[in-house]
Design a protein around this motif. Sequence first.
Motif, PDB file in Angstrom:
ATOM      1  N   TRP A   1      -7.136  10.618  13.793  1.00  0.00           N
ATOM      2  CA  TRP A   1      -7.931  10.661  12.561  1.00  0.00           C
ATOM      3  C   TRP A   1      -7.932   9.335  11.819  1.00  0.00           C
ATOM      4  O   TRP A   1      -8.978   8.892  11.338  1.00  0.00           O
TER       5      TRP A   1
ATOM      6  N   CYS B   1       0.157  13.961  -0.104  1.00  0.00           N
ATOM      7  CA  CYS B   1       1.057  13.559   0.985  1.00  0.00           C
ATOM      8  C   CYS B   1       2.490  13.971   0.708  1.00  0.00           C
ATOM      9  O   CYS B   1       3.194  14.453   1.604  1.00  0.00           O
TER      10      CYS B   1
ATOM     11  N   SER C   1      -2.892  14.443   5.957  1.00  0.00           N
ATOM     12  CA  SER C   1      -2.355  14.725   7.285  1.00  0.00           C
ATOM     13  C   SER C   1      -1.179  13.818   7.614  1.00  0.00           C
ATOM     14  O   SER C   1      -0.304  14.185   8.402  1.00  0.00           O
ATOM     15  N   VAL C   2      -1.142  12.636   7.007  1.00  0.00           N
ATOM     16  CA  VAL C   2      -0.021  11.727   7.231  1.00  0.00           C
ATOM     17  C   VAL C   2       1.266  12.342   6.699  1.00  0.00           C
ATOM     18  O   VAL C   2       2.308  12.323   7.366  1.00  0.00           O
TER      19      VAL C   2
ATOM     20  N   LYS D   1     -10.371   9.082   9.044  1.00  0.00           N
ATOM     21  CA  LYS D   1      -9.749   9.433   7.762  1.00  0.00           C
ATOM     22  C   LYS D   1      -9.397   8.202   6.941  1.00  0.00           C
ATOM     23  O   LYS D   1      -9.144   7.123   7.460  1.00  0.00           O
TER      24      LYS D   1
ATOM     25  N   THR E   1      -3.150  13.015  13.717  1.00  0.00           N
ATOM     26  CA  THR E   1      -3.242  12.069  12.600  1.00  0.00           C
ATOM     27  C   THR E   1      -3.552  10.666  13.085  1.00  0.00           C
ATOM     28  O   THR E   1      -4.356   9.949  12.465  1.00  0.00           O
TER      29      THR E   1
END
Length: 428
Positions: free
Chosen positions: A369, A119, A380-381, A374, A366
């Motif tokens: 997801w 991240c 993706s965050v 997720k 996101t």
Amino acid sequence: MQAINLRPQRSSRTKHEQRLVQLAFLLLFPGFFFYQTLLGLGMIRAYLGGYFSIVALAFTLPLVFFYYIALKRHRNFVSRFDLVHVMFIGYVVLVLVMNFVAGANPIIVQRYVQSLVFCVDLYIIFRLIDIHDKKFILMATASLAVMSAITIHFSINGFFYLQALNDAKDPDSLATYQGFARSYIYTFMIVISLTKFTSARLFLYGLAITTLFLNGARTEFSAMLLLVPLLEFYHTRHKLYLTLPLIFVAIQFAANAGAIAALLPENRTLQLLDLSHSSSAVARDHLTSNALRTISQNPIFGDFASYPDGHYAHNILVAWVDFGLIGFLAFSAILLWAAFRLFSDGFFLKARSAEFVLACSFVCATILWVVAAKSIPDMSVGAALGAFARYRYVRRYAKPGPVKPEAVTSYGGGAPPGTPPPHSCTLP
């Protein structure tokens, strides 16, 4: 004379930094796809293991260093959003340390640490990356085309699955379809953000939908189905006229879904039409029920790592289970606030912004997801929040006027430290 020499010096100083940020993206995503393809075809051994973790760790310190340089160079570079993001990461780290000391499952703690590294890397990449660099976009577009060609060519009975070839010399290091889909859709979002012509966007949509359909990653495929109408509504001047064609396409797909499923019996994506036949969906429902039970028993602090490794809820509830009510609310608020700001002060602007398209794509995907599939924190965050922070920075310091590319540095601001923001550049 000093003012004349200032701009070239600043440009020269940021050139190598920007190249490394772009290289980090290309190696982490298209690079991962190509490495795994060669691994799956038995053309190489797993010299770098699964590849992604090793490459991400190799880039972490240089990326953090260049982010620090950006902070020093631009007085207004740090926003309240950046500070909130840092505070949230600090809270997550504190919870991880406390639970590790208390004897929590070290494997789960390790996975969280790894996710945080991903991240942070992606936040910095998307915070700093210059998506207007022609060479970078050319490489990203070429990578997207090659990834599509590989997926289509090696699909068997409508499903891209290299493990089925049994050619890999190190099959334990071979990624699943999800890793390939992640590389593809992240690259797609970069390319589509710079695509101005409607015909080109429609071609890319068709190519991406076909590729992700064959890939079988239902999560990424669902995001594509969300992004197509979202981005076209953003680009079109006559939003009402777009509604009818989209409804027509949806009706035609629903009417012919059975025939499509019969043609491609091995494709997992078609399980979206009836999730009751998906073992993955059934398992996730069970894990969600377990998470809700844990939350009902521990509503404030949650119960960190109260499940076997890998048996976490594949949605936002895992944030409540592992990081308590505060973690759940903070994480939800960050994403929802970013989405609200995007739609309240950017979606209906007449001026079109590539930074907006990139941020909107990642934030909306996101949210989908983390609600449906997720774990938290997914990489993706980091990408979504980094892209949003960059959009807000460019949005704030770029003013309407004639385009002067030299007035905008690779970090989105054109003025050297201590000078007012530029008034002679448009939103990139």
